[in-house]
Design an enzyme around this catalytic site. Structure first.
Site, PDB file in Angstrom:
ATOM      1  N   ASP A 251      -9.801   5.519   8.415  1.00 64.55           N
ATOM      2  CA  ASP A 251      -8.701   6.658   8.623  1.00 64.55           C
ATOM      3  C   ASP A 251      -9.366   7.757   8.728  1.00 64.55           C
ATOM      4  O   ASP A 251     -10.119   8.393   7.976  1.00 64.55           O
ATOM      5  CB  ASP A 251      -7.661   6.382   7.652  1.00 64.55           C
ATOM      6  CG  ASP A 251      -7.001   5.350   7.347  1.00 64.55           C
ATOM      7  OD1 ASP A 251      -6.224   5.137   6.546  1.00 64.55           O
ATOM      8  OD2 ASP A 251      -7.227   4.427   8.162  1.00 64.55           O
ATOM      9  N   ASP A 419       3.903   0.521   9.861  1.00 67.08           N
ATOM     10  CA  ASP A 419       3.557   1.007   8.494  1.00 67.08           C
ATOM     11  C   ASP A 419       4.862   0.955   7.808  1.00 67.08           C
ATOM     12  O   ASP A 419       5.904   1.862   7.675  1.00 67.08           O
ATOM     13  CB  ASP A 419       3.428   2.740   8.712  1.00 67.08           C
ATOM     14  CG  ASP A 419       2.153   3.003   9.456  1.00 67.08           C
ATOM     15  OD1 ASP A 419       2.195   3.690  10.442  1.00 67.08           O
ATOM     16  OD2 ASP A 419       1.223   2.207   9.055  1.00 67.08           O
TER      17      ASP A 419
HETATM   18  O1  1PR Z   1       1.854   6.990  14.683  1.00 66.46           O
HETATM   19  O2  1PR Z   1       0.637   6.231  16.619  1.00 66.46           O
HETATM   20  O3  1PR Z   1       0.013   8.366  15.881  1.00 66.46           O
HETATM   21  O4  1PR Z   1      -0.637   6.247  14.724  1.00 66.46           O
HETATM   22  C1  1PR Z   1      -1.037   6.847  13.549  1.00 66.46           C
HETATM   23  C2  1PR Z   1      -1.919   5.629  13.012  1.00 66.46           C
HETATM   24  O5  1PR Z   1      -2.418   6.348  11.561  1.00 66.46           O
HETATM   25  C3  1PR Z   1      -1.089   4.589  12.477  1.00 66.46           C
HETATM   26  O6  1PR Z   1      -1.708   3.376  12.502  1.00 66.46           O
HETATM   27  C4  1PR Z   1      -0.885   4.839  10.897  1.00 66.46           C
HETATM   28  O7  1PR Z   1      -0.964   3.517  10.135  1.00 66.46           O
HETATM   29  C5  1PR Z   1      -2.204   5.501  10.533  1.00 66.46           C
HETATM   30  N1  1PR Z   1      -1.872   6.612   9.228  1.00 66.46           N
HETATM   31  C6  1PR Z   1      -0.995   7.765   9.644  1.00 66.46           C
HETATM   32  N2  1PR Z   1      -1.106   8.263   8.329  1.00 66.46           N
HETATM   33  C7  1PR Z   1      -2.005   7.520   7.665  1.00 66.46           C
HETATM   34  C8  1PR Z   1      -2.289   7.815   6.044  1.00 66.46           C
HETATM   35  O8  1PR Z   1      -2.828   7.250   5.270  1.00 66.46           O
HETATM   36  N3  1PR Z   1      -1.637   9.198   5.508  1.00 66.46           N
HETATM   37  N4  1PR Z   1      -3.206   5.535   7.772  1.00 66.46           N
HETATM   38  C9  1PR Z   1      -2.303   6.472   8.159  1.00 66.46           C
HETATM   39  C10 1PR Z   1      -2.677   4.375   7.293  1.00 66.46           C
HETATM   40  C11 1PR Z   1      -3.359   2.335   6.677  1.00 66.46           C
HETATM   41  C12 1PR Z   1      -4.493   1.514   6.981  1.00 66.46           C
HETATM   42  C13 1PR Z   1      -5.252   1.577   5.797  1.00 66.46           C
HETATM   43  C14 1PR Z   1      -5.147   0.045   5.036  1.00 66.46           C
HETATM   44  C15 1PR Z   1      -6.205  -0.173   4.253  1.00 66.46           C
HETATM   45  N5  1PR Z   1      -3.714   3.680   6.812  1.00 66.46           N
HETATM   46  O9  1PR Z   1      -5.030   2.020   8.114  1.00 66.46           O
HETATM   47  O10 1PR Z   1      -6.594   1.792   6.079  1.00 66.46           O
HETATM   48  O11 1PR Z   1      -3.992   0.396   4.316  1.00 66.46           O
HETATM   49  O12 1PR Z   1      -6.298   0.469   3.116  1.00 66.46           O
HETATM   50  P1  1PR Z   1      -6.992  -0.125   1.767  1.00 66.46           P
HETATM   51  O13 1PR Z   1      -7.907  -1.247   2.203  1.00 66.46           O
HETATM   52  O14 1PR Z   1      -7.981   1.146   1.026  1.00 66.46           O
HETATM   53  O15 1PR Z   1      -6.123  -0.552   0.876  1.00 66.46           O
HETATM   54  P2  1PR Z   1       0.616   7.002  15.541  1.00 66.46           P
END
Ligand code: 1PR
Length: 569
Positions: A251, A419
């Site tokens: 991320d 999400d």
């Molecule tokens: O909406 O098309 O611009 O895409 C945004 C992208 O960024 C989406 O894929 C969304 O999931 C991701 N995103 C947005 N905000 C966050 C955040 O964390 N604040 N990441 C985010 C979400 C989820 C996974 C994460 C897994 C594994 N992250 O990518 O890496 O949950 O985590 P873990 O193994 O530590 O539990 P758009």
């Protein structure tokens, strides 16, 4: 020997270019039109041509015609000079494809390309599988292909292996996927082609490219045609070695100093907690967690054996990624080091820059493909597109980012990132929507006993909940043309409690495209659990890899010990 790459407007040709540079052959030249091709005839020293492939059959053929390359390519193939076709660069050699009815291929191999049967397996065939050379007796025939290695495939259509058809004379190796056996490499005379992507198949794939180039430099002997009798008697005995993919997720966002860093949320909150962690996540003004630099971590995970990398630009919903040059630069540099598939997400949508410049989703995606990405991941925009699809009585109008990008680059290049978060209800009195999708807490789990919930989808990184369920979004995404689902869980993100198997089973039951389980991995056993308890094709983690609590190698070792196929590097 001069090396040429055919640029027919495919997606990610940059990866092939990066592979050649990595192998020490940076002075390749691009052929973009008939004039470039005509100049080849004036070259005295030996030459070799690679046709890199990503995208749909009709797009590739139409582009060859539009650029005046179709006939010159047919002449080149007949000239006896070395040709290496990759993925659609192999399929265009055939007469036709079920992907593009009415479109004629080059016809070098007088047989059709057909679609996989998705009754018993996810389609596209997206992931790592092994190949079985049909004539292993003579090492010089192997072309550097090893039956003990795994190679990266991403295709929904294939050349079925049938010893009684003319294509059997061309079959160099075969692969089994589900109950189907297809031709994974073809070889005859001056022509060699692979259905898989050697430029995305790690060291094993780079070895095939190196072998072919060195053979071409020395002057390749023309591969003999096996006798029809041999075709009939040659056994094709591959086993389905399709592996479970282990994916590392980065991320990425700008920290408070404006530098792009790898961060990691827990339940999507990426800021350090200044208050003691209570029962609820409190968004505090803590600094953005900084877990490392994107390119350095991408390189580390590739070397550690990650089967794929996913880079998510998590604040891109604020503006067009094309203005976010640092992210494009990160992808470009990462793609020079990483020779496994790269998925890029965040801000893949139609957008307008502050100066009023309109950017289409296809343009944004194309910039990432040209930078070296293999797939783009669409999050928020997919939710809005499915809401629009529902409002139109499930009739698609072709304008969504999913539709426009998959039309040009193929479904296999489009991932939808979901999400979802649990919405808890009182099962005794609930009369709201999605009752048929309710999940009931297990009595043996004190946290869930007596509870029930459905999964609601969100946009902007979990900031806004939308009136869409996870089942609706997954089914709508597949209908609109997505090739894969990245299934996150806001409730499990960063918790280390393991994957939400209820959520994963629910989505796997309603789509036939591959699903990536994401969120919550805390131990290597969690990967074994999700593969044992769901039929998901791959599993992703972020935090445990960034904090070096679990090694990718150990996850793959546990998955293999549990009896699943896992790629060894
Ligand atoms: O909406 O098309 O611009 O895409 C945004 C992208 O960024 C989406 O894929 C969304 O999931 C991701 N995103 C947005 N905000 C966050 C955040 O964390 N604040 N990441 C985010 C979400 C989820 C996974 C994460 C897994 C594994 N992250 O990518 O890496 O949950 O985590 P873990 O193994 O530590 O539990 P758009």
């Amino acid at each position: 020997m001069r090396l040429f790459l055919l640029d027919h407007g495919a997606g990610n040709v940059q990866s092939l270019a990066n592979s050649l540079t990595k192998l020490g052959y940076p002075d390749y030249k691009w052929i973009k039109n008939a004039h470039d091709f005509a100049q080849l005839h004036a070259i005295s020293d030996s030459l070799a041509l690679i046709f890199p492939g990503q995208g749909a059959f009709h797009t590739a053929i139409q582009s060859l015609h539009d650029r005046g390359l179709f006939e010159p390519l047919q002449e080149y193939l007949a000239s006896g000079k070395p040709y290496f076709g990759i993925c659609v660069g192999m399929q265009v050699l055939f007469a036709s494809s079920a992907e593009s009815p009415g479109t004629q291929g080059l016809g070098t191999i007088p047989c059709p390309i057909v679609r996989f049967d998705d009754a018993d397996k996810a389609v596209p065939h997206m992931g790592w599988n092994s190949v079985e050379c049909l004539d292993p007796s003579d090492p010089s025939n192997l072309e550097g292909v090893s039956s003990t290695s795994h190679y990266y495939f991403v295709h929904s259509y294939c050349a079925k292996y049938d010893p009684s058809t003319p294509a059997a004379e061309w079959a160099h190796s075969t692969t089994q996927y589900g109950q189907e056996v297809f031709i994974s490499t073809v070889r005859k005379q001056n022509i060699f082609a692979t259905q898989f992507h050697p430029e995305k198949s790690g060291p094993a794939g780079l070895n095939i490219l190196r072998h072919w180039i060195e053979q071409s430099r020395r002057g390749r002997t023309l591969a003999p045609s096996p006798s029809p009798a041999l075709c009939i008697t040659r056994p094709s005995k591959p086993k389905d070695s399709f592996t479970k993919r282990i994916i590392a997720c980065l991320d990425v966002r700008a920290n408070d100093d404006g530098d792009l860093v790898v961060t990691k949320g827990d339940q999507y909150d990426v800021r350090e907690k200044s208050s003691p962690s209570g029962t609820t996540v409190v968004r505090t003004a803590g600094a953005v967690r900084n877990l490392g630099k994107p390119v350095a971590l991408a390189d580390k995970y590739y070397t550690s054996g990650a089967d794929e990398l996913c880079l998510l630009n998590i604040t891109s919903f604020r503006h067009s990624p094309l203005r976010d040059q640092p992210m494009l630069a990160v992808v470009r540099v990462a793609a020079e080091k990483v020779f496994v598939p790269l998925t890029i997400g965040g801000g893949i949508k139609d957008s307008v820059d502050p100066d009023g410049t309109k950017r289409s989703a296809v343009e944004v995606a194309g910039a990432y493909f040209r930078a070296g990405a293999d797939k783009v991941s669409i999050g928020s925009e997919a939710v809005y597109a499915v809401e629009k699809l529902r409002a139109a009585n499930n009739v698609a109008d072709g304008t969504s980012a999913i539709e426009t990008i998959s039309k040009v680059y193929g479904s296999q290049a489009v991932v939808v990132s979901i999400d979802p978060k649990r919405v808890f209800i009182n099962p005794a009195t609930y009369d709201g929507p999605y009752r048929e999708e309710l999940v009931y807490g297990q009595d043996d789990d004190p946290d869930q006993r007596g509870k029930a919930w459905w999964y609601q989808c969100t946009v902007s990184g979990g900031r806004d909940a939308r009136p869409v369920s996870v089942v609706e979004l997954a089914k709508g995404a597949q209908k609109l043309g997505a090739g894969e689902i990245l299934l996150n869980s806001i409730d499990r993100d960063g918790t280390g409690l393991g994957f939400d198997r209820d959520l994963i089973r629910m989505v796997k039951n309603v789509v036939s495209i591959p699903v990536v389980a994401s969120s919550g991995a805390g131990t290597k056993e969690h990967f074994v659990d999700v593969f044992k308890e769901t039929n998901v094709e791959s599993a992703l983690a972020a935090g445990i890899f960034h904090r070096e609590e679990v090694r990718i190698e150990d996850v793959k070792g546990s998955v293999k010990e549990a009896g699943f196929n896992s790629r060894v590097i």
